[in-house]
Design a protein around this motif. Structure first.
Motif, PDB file in Angstrom:
ATOM      1  N   PHE A   1       0.839  -1.203   0.000  1.00  0.00           N
ATOM      2  CA  PHE A   1       0.000   0.000   0.000  1.00  0.00           C
ATOM      3  C   PHE A   1       0.876   1.256   0.000  1.00  0.00           C
ATOM      4  CE2 PHE A   1      -2.804   3.090   2.292  1.00  0.00           C
ATOM      5  CZ  PHE A   1      -3.855   3.107   1.394  1.00  0.00           C
ATOM      6  N   GLY A   2       1.901   1.250   0.846  1.00  0.00           N
ATOM      7  CA  GLY A   2       2.814   2.392   0.930  1.00  0.00           C
ATOM      8  C   GLY A   2       3.557   2.609  -0.385  1.00  0.00           C
ATOM      9  N   THR A   3       4.019   1.535  -0.996  1.00  0.00           N
ATOM     10  CA  THR A   3       4.732   1.644  -2.262  1.00  0.00           C
ATOM     11  C   THR A   3       3.803   2.207  -3.339  1.00  0.00           C
ATOM     12  OG1 THR A   3       6.109  -0.230  -1.624  1.00  0.00           O
ATOM     13  CG2 THR A   3       6.078   0.346  -3.969  1.00  0.00           C
ATOM     14  N   MET A   4       2.565   1.714  -3.375  1.00  0.00           N
ATOM     15  CA  MET A   4       1.573   2.218  -4.329  1.00  0.00           C
ATOM     16  C   MET A   4       1.371   3.722  -4.156  1.00  0.00           C
ATOM     17  SD  MET A   4      -1.948   3.088  -4.459  1.00  0.00           S
ATOM     18  CE  MET A   4      -2.784   2.258  -3.115  1.00  0.00           C
ATOM     19  N   LEU A   5       1.298   4.184  -2.911  1.00  0.00           N
ATOM     20  CA  LEU A   5       1.106   5.619  -2.664  1.00  0.00           C
ATOM     21  C   LEU A   5       2.313   6.426  -3.134  1.00  0.00           C
ATOM     22  CD1 LEU A   5      -0.556   5.666   0.908  1.00  0.00           C
ATOM     23  CD2 LEU A   5      -1.675   5.950  -1.311  1.00  0.00           C
ATOM     24  N   THR A   6       3.541   5.905  -2.884  1.00  0.00           N
ATOM     25  CA  THR A   6       4.728   6.646  -3.324  1.00  0.00           C
ATOM     26  C   THR A   6       4.784   6.706  -4.851  1.00  0.00           C
ATOM     27  OG1 THR A   6       6.135   4.669  -3.271  1.00  0.00           O
ATOM     28  CG2 THR A   6       6.075   6.023  -1.272  1.00  0.00           C
ATOM     29  N   GLU A   7       4.286   5.654  -5.521  1.00  0.00           N
ATOM     30  CA  GLU A   7       4.247   5.667  -6.988  1.00  0.00           C
ATOM     31  C   GLU A   7       3.281   6.722  -7.506  1.00  0.00           C
ATOM     32  OE1 GLU A   7       3.383   1.596  -7.759  1.00  0.00           O
ATOM     33  OE2 GLU A   7       5.472   0.957  -7.468  1.00  0.00           O
ATOM     34  N   ARG A   8       2.343   7.121  -6.683  1.00  0.00           N
ATOM     35  CA  ARG A   8       1.425   8.201  -7.042  1.00  0.00           C
ATOM     36  C   ARG A   8       1.993   9.567  -6.679  1.00  0.00           C
ATOM     37  NH1 ARG A   8      -4.843   7.265  -6.476  1.00  0.00           N
ATOM     38  NH2 ARG A   8      -5.050   5.273  -7.505  1.00  0.00           N
ATOM     39  N   GLY A   9       3.245   9.567  -6.223  1.00  0.00           N
ATOM     40  CA  GLY A   9       3.884  10.840  -5.902  1.00  0.00           C
ATOM     41  C   GLY A   9       3.688  11.301  -4.473  1.00  0.00           C
ATOM     42  N   LEU A  10       3.120  10.439  -3.638  1.00  0.00           N
ATOM     43  CA  LEU A  10       2.879  10.817  -2.248  1.00  0.00           C
ATOM     44  C   LEU A  10       4.028  10.364  -1.351  1.00  0.00           C
ATOM     45  CD1 LEU A  10      -0.883   9.751  -2.135  1.00  0.00           C
ATOM     46  CD2 LEU A  10      -0.009  12.097  -2.196  1.00  0.00           C
ATOM     47  N   ARG A  11       4.311  11.134  -0.317  1.00  0.00           N
ATOM     48  CA  ARG A  11       5.322  10.735   0.662  1.00  0.00           C
ATOM     49  C   ARG A  11       4.612  10.105   1.865  1.00  0.00           C
ATOM     50  NH1 ARG A  11       8.795  15.119   2.573  1.00  0.00           N
ATOM     51  NH2 ARG A  11      10.347  13.510   3.018  1.00  0.00           N
TER      52      ARG A  11
ATOM     53  N   ALA B   1       7.409  17.702   8.222  1.00  0.00           N
ATOM     54  CA  ALA B   1       8.436  17.278   7.270  1.00  0.00           C
ATOM     55  C   ALA B   1       7.835  17.046   5.881  1.00  0.00           C
ATOM     56  CB  ALA B   1       9.137  16.020   7.774  1.00  0.00           C
ATOM     57  N   GLY B   2       6.556  17.371   5.719  1.00  0.00           N
ATOM     58  CA  GLY B   2       5.952  17.335   4.384  1.00  0.00           C
ATOM     59  C   GLY B   2       5.415  15.990   3.946  1.00  0.00           C
ATOM     60  N   PHE B   3       5.263  15.043   4.857  1.00  0.00           N
ATOM     61  CA  PHE B   3       4.671  13.772   4.454  1.00  0.00           C
ATOM     62  C   PHE B   3       3.180  13.968   4.178  1.00  0.00           C
ATOM     63  CE2 PHE B   3       8.657  12.356   6.073  1.00  0.00           C
ATOM     64  CZ  PHE B   3       8.960  11.273   5.275  1.00  0.00           C
ATOM     65  N   ASP B   4       2.679  13.233   3.172  1.00  0.00           N
ATOM     66  CA  ASP B   4       1.285  13.396   2.762  1.00  0.00           C
ATOM     67  C   ASP B   4       0.367  12.433   3.496  1.00  0.00           C
ATOM     68  OD1 ASP B   4       1.784  15.283   0.450  1.00  0.00           O
ATOM     69  OD2 ASP B   4       3.062  13.581  -0.114  1.00  0.00           O
ATOM     70  N   VAL B   5       0.924  11.258   3.807  1.00  0.00           N
ATOM     71  CA  VAL B   5       0.140  10.239   4.501  1.00  0.00           C
ATOM     72  C   VAL B   5       0.964   9.750   5.683  1.00  0.00           C
ATOM     73  CG1 VAL B   5      -0.897   7.934   4.343  1.00  0.00           C
ATOM     74  CG2 VAL B   5      -1.026   9.501   2.385  1.00  0.00           C
ATOM     75  N   VAL B   6       0.350   9.695   6.857  1.00  0.00           N
ATOM     76  CA  VAL B   6       0.999   9.086   8.020  1.00  0.00           C
ATOM     77  C   VAL B   6       0.167   7.866   8.407  1.00  0.00           C
ATOM     78  CG1 VAL B   6       1.794   9.373  10.392  1.00  0.00           C
ATOM     79  CG2 VAL B   6       1.871  11.314   8.821  1.00  0.00           C
TER      80      VAL B   6
END
Lengths: 323, 323
Positions: A66-76, A137-142
């Motif tokens: 799930f985390g990898t999928m989100l980073t592929e969408r440009g999210l941190r 620190a600018g993360f989009d999802v915690v």
């Protein structure tokens, strides 16, 4: 200005890591620095997702995928673990990072295990402060990850915008294993391992949970169809994008209707009161209070003084001491 | 000297009743008088018996029969009810007295219902203080009765010398309904309604509970054979004398081995700490603290201040206020 502030705001993961270590410290000078740092943070918001799942449900694999999928969408993506049981064994630093090997090497991701040597109350405060550091620190999802142990799920739900329950495919009888109170907190139930031979069981489990959710009172802060149960497979990636769509749909709806901010405001009030109560009670742990407590406790145990009278004397004493 | 003290010590039930009303009051002047009265009480001991039983088990009938049997032996018996659920409906004064009609007219007995409009914590403090008043009034046995609701059983066990569980005859499956934690607190399990057609079932139930008790770790403060399960019938009186013999055997053994006093000392320490914590937290309910709390809470909810910072400010404020 704290030297950590500038790199932290730039999104430097080492600065974030050091800042979290700072807020985890109980040393008074560290604590003072931590409070100053937290007060100086810019006002940035991430989506805070609480995620609970019992061992064996494939939680690490799910967070990886799930985390990898989100980073592929440009999210941190930041992952914080809240596992009060692991604090007894001195933390799980190695554990968490090896459990999520791909994500831990991903520059758009940050993984932080449960602080070691902490009580549940301490874990709560530190996790909330760590969330704010991740947001700054600018993360989009915690993602705030917890195991289904004792009160930890309630704690995590009380610091999340969304609460997600990750469950395994199971027969109808095992539905009972999920406590009603936990079900009531869930915004989304994900039935994992919906692949291969388990696919039919997973689909039946989704139908069972969907039925159980319908029996719970609909919450006014939710649009039609929520809370919902869906099938996912962390192994094949099936359903992950759709689950994310559900999360954003629900979040957008709550933002539009004021429930998102309302919930954060209520949570902030709750944590203020929780910290205040903890702070008041902490006075009893101070060295001179402890000595006096010991003497009064002995007098009470010996029957020389009633518990209520001893308590009154101690309370007077605590008031005088601060003069 | 308080005007209630002399008649109370003489065993006057009206003075006892008025003294309990005094300790139940939250008015500051009443509270002050109550604390003075409690401090002046002579050091008399009754046997404090905690009694728990779910509705339908025949608890009132049992207390009627058991209490009457004790008064026939020349003992004076006080019954205090701890039913947090009844406080919501404004007490159960009529209920308790009509439930135990014979005992309530017995001059050697005293029955006092749960105080109305009280929280569980408040009920605990008042019940402990009422126990001390009953002891000072020369009662030999204080029965502290509770229903199996939430935390009330633990509270009652923490203020009793003996904890007795009254259960109904039931099939083996229903054994599971008694939580393990409650079983572990029990010194004696009485299976009621061991008469007529239910006698065989009651005997089987006793055997089941005896088996379950054997699986629990034996407590070092107990002689062989305890905790034990026995059959009684409140309707026919069967087993009541024998149950009282068991209670005195266990109590005598504990007195001889120092466990009785040790337990009371530990309980007194526990209640001292509980009152102290409650007293500290009560500072937040004072009028000027509440006003300040409201302002800080609003600032926290609006995101203008971090919960931790607001808590620190409030704690400083509470310290300054007592100067």
């Amino acid at each position: 200005m704290d030297e950590l502030l500038e790199p932290l705001i730039r999104g430097d993961r080492r600065a974030l890591s050091r800042a979290i270590t700072l807020i985890e410290s109980t040393r008074p000078d560290h604590r003072e620095r931590a409070i100053a740092l937290l007060s100086a943070l810019p006002d940035r918001q991430a989506l805070r997702i609480g995620l609970s799942g019992t061992p064996g449900v494939g939680k690490s694999t799910f967070i990886e995928a799930f985390g990898t999928m989100l980073t592929e969408r440009g999210l941190r993506v930041a992952v914080l673990a809240v596992d009060p049981s692991s604090t007894r064994s001195g933390g799980s630093i190695l554990g968490d990072k090896t459990r999520m090997e791909t994500l831990s090497r991903n520059p758009a991701a940050f993984i932080r295990p449960t602080p070691s040597n902490a009580q549940l109350g301490g874990v709560a405060r530190r996790t909330r402060e760590a969330i704010r550091l991740c947001e700054a620190a600018g993360f989009d999802v915690v993602l705030i990850e917890t195991v289904g142990v004792g009160q930890s799920e309630t704690l995590v739900a009380e610091m999340s915008d969304l609460f997600v329950l990750l469950l395994a495919p199971a027969g109808g009888d095992e539905l009972q294993g999920v406590k009603r109170g936990i079900m009531e907190m869930a915004d989304l139930i994900l039935v994992n391992k919906a692949d291969g031979v388990l696919l039919p069981t997973a689909r039946r489990t989704v139908a069972d949970y969907a039925g159980a959710l319908r029996l719970l009172r609909k919450r006014p802060q939710d649009p039609d169809g929520f809370p919902k149960a869906v099938a996912v497979s962390a192994a094949t990636g099936h359903g992950l994008e759709s689950a994310w769509d559900d999360m954003t749909t629900l979040t957008d709806w709550r933002r539009e209707h004021g429930h998102f901010d309302g919930n954060r405001a209520a949570q902030a009030r709750h944590w203020f009161m929780a910290e205040l109560r903890a702070g008041l009670l902490a006075r009893l742990d101070e060295a001179d209070a402890k000595a006096r407590l010991g003497r009064l406790g002995d007098a009470v145990a010996a029957g020389e003084m009633a518990p209520g009278e001893a308590a009154s004397r101690m309370l007077e004493d605590l008031s005088r001491r601060v003069d």
